[in-house]
Design a protein around this motif. Structure first.
Motif, PDB file in Angstrom:
ATOM      1  N   MET A  61       1.042  -1.180   0.017  1.00 45.55           N
ATOM      2  CA  MET A  61      -0.023  -0.033   0.156  1.00 45.55           C
ATOM      3  C   MET A  61       1.130   1.126  -0.189  1.00 45.55           C
ATOM      4  O   MET A  61       1.687   1.366   0.918  1.00 45.55           O
ATOM      5  N   PRO A  62       1.055   1.939  -1.060  1.00 46.18           N
ATOM      6  CA  PRO A  62       1.754   3.172  -1.158  1.00 46.18           C
ATOM      7  C   PRO A  62       1.361   4.457  -0.070  1.00 46.18           C
ATOM      8  O   PRO A  62       0.249   4.709   0.107  1.00 46.18           O
ATOM      9  N   ILE A  63       2.638   4.790   0.600  1.00 47.23           N
ATOM     10  CA  ILE A  63       2.326   5.879   1.504  1.00 47.23           C
ATOM     11  C   ILE A  63       2.292   7.107   0.818  1.00 47.23           C
ATOM     12  O   ILE A  63       2.764   7.281  -0.079  1.00 47.23           O
ATOM     13  N   THR A  64       1.320   8.115   1.375  1.00 54.42           N
ATOM     14  CA  THR A  64       1.271   9.350   0.839  1.00 54.42           C
ATOM     15  C   THR A  64       1.376  10.216   1.906  1.00 54.42           C
ATOM     16  O   THR A  64       0.936  10.230   3.132  1.00 54.42           O
ATOM     17  N   HIS A  65       2.051  11.287   1.507  1.00 52.55           N
ATOM     18  CA  HIS A  65       2.354  12.631   2.364  1.00 52.55           C
ATOM     19  C   HIS A  65       1.403  13.588   2.077  1.00 52.55           C
ATOM     20  O   HIS A  65       1.156  13.828   0.662  1.00 52.55           O
ATOM     21  N   PHE A  66       0.982  14.463   2.890  1.00 50.47           N
ATOM     22  CA  PHE A  66       0.223  15.813   2.470  1.00 50.47           C
ATOM     23  C   PHE A  66       1.063  16.857   3.266  1.00 50.47           C
ATOM     24  O   PHE A  66       1.120  16.861   4.704  1.00 50.47           O
ATOM     25  N   ILE A  67       1.337  18.093   2.738  1.00 50.85           N
ATOM     26  CA  ILE A  67       1.847  19.072   3.521  1.00 50.85           C
ATOM     27  C   ILE A  67       1.020  20.347   3.896  1.00 50.85           C
ATOM     28  O   ILE A  67      -0.072  20.634   2.803  1.00 50.85           O
ATOM     29  N   VAL A  68       0.568  20.468   5.103  1.00 48.04           N
ATOM     30  CA  VAL A  68      -0.440  21.600   5.382  1.00 48.04           C
ATOM     31  C   VAL A  68       0.227  22.809   6.056  1.00 48.04           C
ATOM     32  O   VAL A  68       1.311  22.767   6.584  1.00 48.04           O
ATOM     33  N   LYS A  69      -0.085  23.884   5.706  1.00 49.19           N
ATOM     34  CA  LYS A  69       0.030  25.172   6.207  1.00 49.19           C
ATOM     35  C   LYS A  69      -0.938  25.737   7.271  1.00 49.19           C
ATOM     36  O   LYS A  69      -1.882  25.984   6.722  1.00 49.19           O
ATOM     37  N   TRP A  70      -0.557  25.912   8.350  1.00 45.66           N
ATOM     38  CA  TRP A  70      -1.536  26.579   9.255  1.00 45.66           C
ATOM     39  C   TRP A  70      -1.642  27.913   9.213  1.00 45.66           C
ATOM     40  O   TRP A  70      -0.667  28.430   8.624  1.00 45.66           O
ATOM     41  N   PRO A  71      -2.711  28.579   9.731  1.00 44.04           N
ATOM     42  CA  PRO A  71      -3.039  30.025   9.670  1.00 44.04           C
ATOM     43  C   PRO A  71      -1.630  30.923  10.082  1.00 44.04           C
ATOM     44  O   PRO A  71      -1.337  32.054   9.727  1.00 44.04           O
ATOM     45  N   ASP A  72      -0.596  30.329  11.009  1.00 48.76           N
ATOM     46  CA  ASP A  72       0.649  31.218  11.310  1.00 48.76           C
ATOM     47  C   ASP A  72       1.803  30.784  10.522  1.00 48.76           C
ATOM     48  O   ASP A  72       2.719  31.194  10.812  1.00 48.76           O
ATOM     49  N   ASP A  73       1.281  30.179   9.400  1.00 45.83           N
ATOM     50  CA  ASP A  73       2.510  29.996   8.197  1.00 45.83           C
ATOM     51  C   ASP A  73       3.416  28.925   8.532  1.00 45.83           C
ATOM     52  O   ASP A  73       4.437  28.389   7.946  1.00 45.83           O
ATOM     53  N   THR A  74       3.127  28.020   9.913  1.00 47.32           N
ATOM     54  CA  THR A  74       3.727  26.809  10.105  1.00 47.32           C
ATOM     55  C   THR A  74       3.396  25.663   9.200  1.00 47.32           C
ATOM     56  O   THR A  74       2.136  25.355   8.878  1.00 47.32           O
ATOM     57  N   GLU A  75       4.383  24.788   8.820  1.00 46.04           N
ATOM     58  CA  GLU A  75       3.982  23.923   7.970  1.00 46.04           C
ATOM     59  C   GLU A  75       4.102  22.585   8.515  1.00 46.04           C
ATOM     60  O   GLU A  75       5.153  22.446   9.704  1.00 46.04           O
ATOM     61  N   MET A  76       3.416  21.524   8.182  1.00 51.42           N
ATOM     62  CA  MET A  76       3.379  20.132   8.792  1.00 51.42           C
ATOM     63  C   MET A  76       3.184  19.122   7.895  1.00 51.42           C
ATOM     64  O   MET A  76       2.304  19.213   6.992  1.00 51.42           O
ATOM     65  N   ARG A  77       4.106  18.162   7.909  1.00 51.25           N
ATOM     66  CA  ARG A  77       4.146  17.118   6.786  1.00 51.25           C
ATOM     67  C   ARG A  77       3.162  15.832   7.603  1.00 51.25           C
ATOM     68  O   ARG A  77       3.718  15.507   8.583  1.00 51.25           O
TER      69      ARG A  77
END
Length: 93
Positions: free
Chosen positions: A1-17
């Motif tokens: 099963m292929p792993i998938t990542h998504f990158i999110v930018k929160w309202p304070d411009d912090t990014e999370m993988r």
């Protein structure tokens, strides 16, 4: 099963993988801006669907998908009370 990542930018411009055990998250999340509640609902449904795919294939749910959901939910908490707070999905790969 292929792993998938998504990158999110929160309202304070912090990014999370973020991690998903399945590409099914691509059916739910696309790059773009989401209202905080919409993002949380969509991310939750995506990660539950990913965990369900693991269960269908291996016979058990993916605890890593649910752990990722918990991290997202905690990270979102400070922004839930901010009117018009948005989360940007930068990529899904």
């Amino acid at each position: 099963m292929p792993i998938t990542h998504f990158i999110v930018k929160w309202p304070d411009d912090t990014e999370m993988r973020c991690y998903s055990p399945s590409t099914v998250v691509r059916d739910f999340l696309r790059p773009g801006e989401y209202a905080i509640d919409e993002f949380l609902d969509t991310a939750n449904r995506a990660l539950v669907a990913a965990s369900d795919r693991v269960r269908a294939k291996f016979g058990y749910a993916c605890s890593s998908a649910m752990d990722q959901w918990n991290v997202i939910e905690r990270a979102a908490e400070p922004y839930r009370s901010i009117p018009a707070a948005c989360v940007t999905v930068l990529s899904v790969d």
